[in-house]
Design a protein around this motif. Structure first.
Motif, PDB file in Angstrom:
ATOM      1  N   ASP A 109      49.152 -28.228  -2.659  1.00 47.56           N
ATOM      2  CA  ASP A 109      48.495 -27.704  -3.858  1.00 47.56           C
ATOM      3  C   ASP A 109      49.099 -26.361  -4.269  1.00 47.56           C
ATOM      4  O   ASP A 109      49.319 -26.102  -5.466  1.00 47.56           O
ATOM      5  N   ALA A 110      49.364 -25.519  -3.267  1.00 46.83           N
ATOM      6  CA  ALA A 110      49.945 -24.198  -3.568  1.00 46.83           C
ATOM      7  C   ALA A 110      51.340 -24.361  -4.163  1.00 46.83           C
ATOM      8  O   ALA A 110      51.713 -23.654  -5.115  1.00 46.83           O
ATOM      9  N   LEU A 111      52.111 -25.290  -3.620  1.00 45.09           N
ATOM     10  CA  LEU A 111      53.466 -25.538  -4.162  1.00 45.09           C
ATOM     11  C   LEU A 111      53.382 -26.051  -5.591  1.00 45.09           C
ATOM     12  O   LEU A 111      54.155 -25.632  -6.464  1.00 45.09           O
ATOM     13  N   ASP A 112      52.410 -26.934  -5.835  1.00 45.45           N
ATOM     14  CA  ASP A 112      52.207 -27.457  -7.199  1.00 45.45           C
ATOM     15  C   ASP A 112      51.834 -26.335  -8.157  1.00 45.45           C
ATOM     16  O   ASP A 112      52.371 -26.230  -9.262  1.00 45.45           O
ATOM     17  N   GLU A 113      50.898 -25.501  -7.700  1.00 49.10           N
ATOM     18  CA  GLU A 113      50.463 -24.387  -8.548  1.00 49.10           C
ATOM     19  C   GLU A 113      51.662 -23.494  -8.884  1.00 49.10           C
ATOM     20  O   GLU A 113      51.847 -23.085 -10.038  1.00 49.10           O
ATOM     21  N   ALA A 114      52.494 -23.224  -7.872  1.00 40.95           N
ATOM     22  CA  ALA A 114      53.674 -22.367  -8.087  1.00 40.95           C
ATOM     23  C   ALA A 114      54.652 -23.004  -9.063  1.00 40.95           C
ATOM     24  O   ALA A 114      55.292 -22.319  -9.859  1.00 40.95           O
ATOM     25  N   ALA A 115      54.753 -24.330  -9.017  1.00 47.03           N
ATOM     26  CA  ALA A 115      55.719 -25.028  -9.885  1.00 47.03           C
ATOM     27  C   ALA A 115      55.104 -25.403 -11.223  1.00 47.03           C
ATOM     28  O   ALA A 115      55.796 -25.946 -12.092  1.00 47.03           O
ATOM     29  N   GLY A 116      53.818 -25.156 -11.388  1.00 47.17           N
ATOM     30  CA  GLY A 116      53.132 -25.527 -12.624  1.00 47.17           C
ATOM     31  C   GLY A 116      52.946 -27.028 -12.754  1.00 47.17           C
ATOM     32  O   GLY A 116      52.838 -27.553 -13.861  1.00 47.17           O
ATOM     33  N   ARG A 165      48.695 -32.695 -11.308  1.00 48.02           N
ATOM     34  CA  ARG A 165      48.728 -34.119 -10.942  1.00 48.02           C
ATOM     35  C   ARG A 165      47.460 -34.825 -11.393  1.00 48.02           C
ATOM     36  O   ARG A 165      46.421 -34.196 -11.601  1.00 48.02           O
ATOM     37  N   LYS A 166      47.563 -36.147 -11.498  1.00 45.52           N
ATOM     38  CA  LYS A 166      46.379 -36.949 -11.832  1.00 45.52           C
ATOM     39  C   LYS A 166      45.411 -36.892 -10.658  1.00 45.52           C
ATOM     40  O   LYS A 166      45.843 -36.710  -9.514  1.00 45.52           O
ATOM     41  N   PRO A 167      44.108 -37.068 -10.905  1.00 47.47           N
ATOM     42  CA  PRO A 167      43.134 -37.049  -9.807  1.00 47.47           C
ATOM     43  C   PRO A 167      43.553 -38.050  -8.728  1.00 47.47           C
ATOM     44  O   PRO A 167      43.964 -39.168  -9.037  1.00 47.47           O
ATOM     45  N   GLY A 168      43.459 -37.616  -7.488  1.00 47.26           N
ATOM     46  CA  GLY A 168      43.811 -38.499  -6.367  1.00 47.26           C
ATOM     47  C   GLY A 168      45.275 -38.423  -5.984  1.00 47.26           C
ATOM     48  O   GLY A 168      45.662 -38.855  -4.899  1.00 47.26           O
ATOM     49  N   GLU A 169      46.094 -37.861  -6.865  1.00 49.32           N
ATOM     50  CA  GLU A 169      47.518 -37.722  -6.517  1.00 49.32           C
ATOM     51  C   GLU A 169      47.744 -36.423  -5.766  1.00 49.32           C
ATOM     52  O   GLU A 169      47.014 -35.446  -5.951  1.00 49.32           O
ATOM     53  N   THR A 170      48.760 -36.426  -4.957  1.00 44.75           N
ATOM     54  CA  THR A 170      48.991 -35.242  -4.128  1.00 44.75           C
ATOM     55  C   THR A 170      50.487 -35.000  -3.952  1.00 44.75           C
ATOM     56  O   THR A 170      51.280 -35.934  -4.072  1.00 44.75           O
ATOM     57  N   ASN A 171      50.830 -33.755  -3.696  1.00 45.39           N
ATOM     58  CA  ASN A 171      52.220 -33.415  -3.398  1.00 45.39           C
ATOM     59  C   ASN A 171      52.519 -33.890  -1.965  1.00 45.39           C
ATOM     60  O   ASN A 171      51.908 -33.403  -1.003  1.00 45.39           O
ATOM     61  N   VAL A 223      51.884 -19.536  -2.947  1.00 46.17           N
ATOM     62  CA  VAL A 223      52.259 -19.940  -1.579  1.00 46.17           C
ATOM     63  C   VAL A 223      52.058 -18.766  -0.621  1.00 46.17           C
ATOM     64  O   VAL A 223      51.538 -18.938   0.494  1.00 46.17           O
ATOM     65  N   ARG A 224      52.410 -17.588  -1.063  1.00 45.18           N
ATOM     66  CA  ARG A 224      52.201 -16.395  -0.225  1.00 45.18           C
ATOM     67  C   ARG A 224      50.702 -16.172   0.034  1.00 45.18           C
ATOM     68  O   ARG A 224      50.292 -15.845   1.140  1.00 45.18           O
ATOM     69  N   ARG A 225      49.907 -16.398  -1.013  1.00 41.74           N
ATOM     70  CA  ARG A 225      48.446 -16.218  -0.887  1.00 41.74           C
ATOM     71  C   ARG A 225      47.882 -17.168   0.175  1.00 41.74           C
ATOM     72  O   ARG A 225      47.088 -16.777   1.027  1.00 41.74           O
ATOM     73  N   LEU A 226      48.324 -18.409   0.112  1.00 39.06           N
ATOM     74  CA  LEU A 226      47.840 -19.400   1.093  1.00 39.06           C
ATOM     75  C   LEU A 226      48.148 -18.964   2.530  1.00 39.06           C
ATOM     76  O   LEU A 226      47.342 -19.181   3.444  1.00 39.06           O
ATOM     77  N   HIS A 227      49.302 -18.336   2.704  1.00 36.07           N
ATOM     78  CA  HIS A 227      49.705 -17.920   4.059  1.00 36.07           C
ATOM     79  C   HIS A 227      49.203 -16.516   4.417  1.00 36.07           C
ATOM     80  O   HIS A 227      49.552 -15.974   5.464  1.00 36.07           O
ATOM     81  N   ARG A 228      48.408 -15.943   3.521  1.00 32.09           N
ATOM     82  CA  ARG A 228      47.815 -14.610   3.718  1.00 32.09           C
ATOM     83  C   ARG A 228      48.870 -13.547   4.059  1.00 32.09           C
ATOM     84  O   ARG A 228      48.724 -12.783   5.016  1.00 32.09           O
ATOM     85  N   LEU A 229      49.937 -13.544   3.255  1.00 34.41           N
ATOM     86  CA  LEU A 229      51.011 -12.586   3.519  1.00 34.41           C
ATOM     87  C   LEU A 229      50.680 -11.213   2.945  1.00 34.41           C
ATOM     88  O   LEU A 229      50.152 -11.115   1.830  1.00 34.41           O
ATOM     89  N   ALA A 230      51.020 -10.190   3.700  1.00 34.96           N
ATOM     90  CA  ALA A 230      50.953  -8.829   3.148  1.00 34.96           C
ATOM     91  C   ALA A 230      52.189  -8.624   2.276  1.00 34.96           C
ATOM     92  O   ALA A 230      53.168  -9.369   2.391  1.00 34.96           O
ATOM     93  N   ASP A 231      52.135  -7.590   1.428  1.00 36.76           N
ATOM     94  CA  ASP A 231      53.210  -7.378   0.442  1.00 36.76           C
ATOM     95  C   ASP A 231      54.596  -7.265   1.083  1.00 36.76           C
ATOM     96  O   ASP A 231      55.588  -7.709   0.513  1.00 36.76           O
ATOM     97  N   HIS A 232      54.646  -6.616   2.242  1.00 37.98           N
ATOM     98  CA  HIS A 232      55.961  -6.355   2.851  1.00 37.98           C
ATOM     99  C   HIS A 232      56.475  -7.574   3.641  1.00 37.98           C
ATOM    100  O   HIS A 232      57.588  -7.552   4.146  1.00 37.98           O
TER     101      HIS A 232
END
Ligand SMILES: Cc1cc2nc3c(=O)[nH]c(=O)nc-3n(C[C@H](O)[C@H](O)[C@H](O)COP(=O)(O)O)c2cc1C
Length: 287
Positions: free
Chosen positions: A163-170, A173-179, A241-250
């Motif tokens: 989902d995060a990769l999809d969001e990043a790529a814009g 997907r149709k309901p029920g479809e997944t990356n 994707v960074r948000r999902l992995h809880r990355l700090a800025d650095h």
């Protein structure tokens, strides 16, 4: 009588020594042949079988009195191991190496490692992962800053990554479809490089340490019998994707290790396939 006994003892010691030397010579010849096949790209245990076949061919040629044929077989094997002619400038390869990357189990594992793009569902458990991490925590690390960590991604978390990769790529997907990309393995390990500010250790050195941990992870898994492939891509450090992995800025996401079992079919293929190693000279030079 004592003298006779002594002589006999000497003789048998001599015989024994001769036998040992002969065996040693034979062993050296076999090692050379294994090495020659290995450098030709026969990088698996099957190289030993090929070497045995060479030895057999050489033996029968000798016993049929085709001594010159045997010499040819041995010569062609040793030709393939011949030292590289030293260039006018550059490294000096005239002194032969005492390092045997075929016989040494660690060097053999290093040189035969491969990425496995399609792995089977079985995975190491978390305790296995802990041991693997223990083994790679020796990675070279200036000032022992430990600037790396892995995140375990299994089950539904792989869909969250999709989902995060999809969001990043814009991608919508149709309901029920997944990356399905993160579903290519049951277990992913995300590698995070986490440098700290240090007056003696620049950031790039700490990223180098994190990358080193990644390479050691691949090797450790390979040696432990698991398949793995390191993947990343242009979306890796995007905000969702960074948000999902809880990355700090650095921090930097260095990609994901797709981990699973090596299929029986692939293992079979490995026993017959060849993949010559690149010529090592291209990686070595002098100032
Ligand atoms: C940091 C890093 C990221 C990578 N990302 C990808 C990737 O996204 N897709 C891919 O097909 N290969 C990627 N690779 C390459 C594969 O992991 C693998 O090394 C390559 O397919 C060659 O196979 P080998 O490891 O058996 O030599 C990446 C490698 C590294 C070191």
């Amino acid at each position: 009588m004592g003298g006779h006994k002594k002589d006999k003892g000497k003789k048998s010691a001599h015989k024994k020594h001769k036998r040992t030397t002969d065996a040693g010579d034979a062993c050296e010849v076999t090692k050379d042949r294994v090495r020659a096949h290995f450098l030709d790209g026969n990088t698996g245990p099957w190289a030993k079988n090929l070497a045995a076949q060479d030895a057999q061919t050489a033996r029968s040629a000798q016993s049929e009195n085709y001594a010159d044929l045997a010499e040819d077989a041995a010569a062609s094997a040793s030709d393939r191991t011949a030292a590289v002619t030293p260039s006018r400038r550059g490294p000096d390869y005239s002194v032969p190496s005492s390092i045997d990357i075929v016989a040494d189990p660690v060097l053999h594992a290093l040189s035969t490692r491969r990425s496995i793009s399609k792995v089977d569902p079985e995975t190491p458990n978390d305790s296995d992962l802990l041991e693997i991490i223990r083994s790679i925590s020796s990675v070279a690390d200036h000032k022992s800053l430990r600037p790396w960590r892995f995140l375990i991604i299994r089950g539904h978390d792989r869909h969250r990554l999709g989902d995060a990769l999809d969001e990043a790529a814009g991608v919508v997907r149709k309901p029920g479809e997944t990356n399905t990309k993160p579903l290519r393995a049951e277990l992913l390990l995300a590698l995070v490089s986490s440098p700290v500010t240090h007056d003696k250790v620049p950031e790039w050195e700490q990223h180098a340490t994190a990358a080193g941990a990644g390479h050691l992870l691949e090797l450790a898994l390979w040696q432990a019998g698991w398949g793995v492939m390191w993947r990343s891509g242009t979306l890796t450090n995007t905000e969702p994707v960074r948000r999902l992995h809880r990355l700090a800025d650095h921090e930097l996401l260095m990609g994901w290790f797709y981990i699973g079992a090596v299929s029986e079919r692939y293992r079979q293929r490995l026993t017959t396939s060849t993949r010559p190693l690149p010529k090592p000279e291209q990686f070595l030079d002098t100032l």
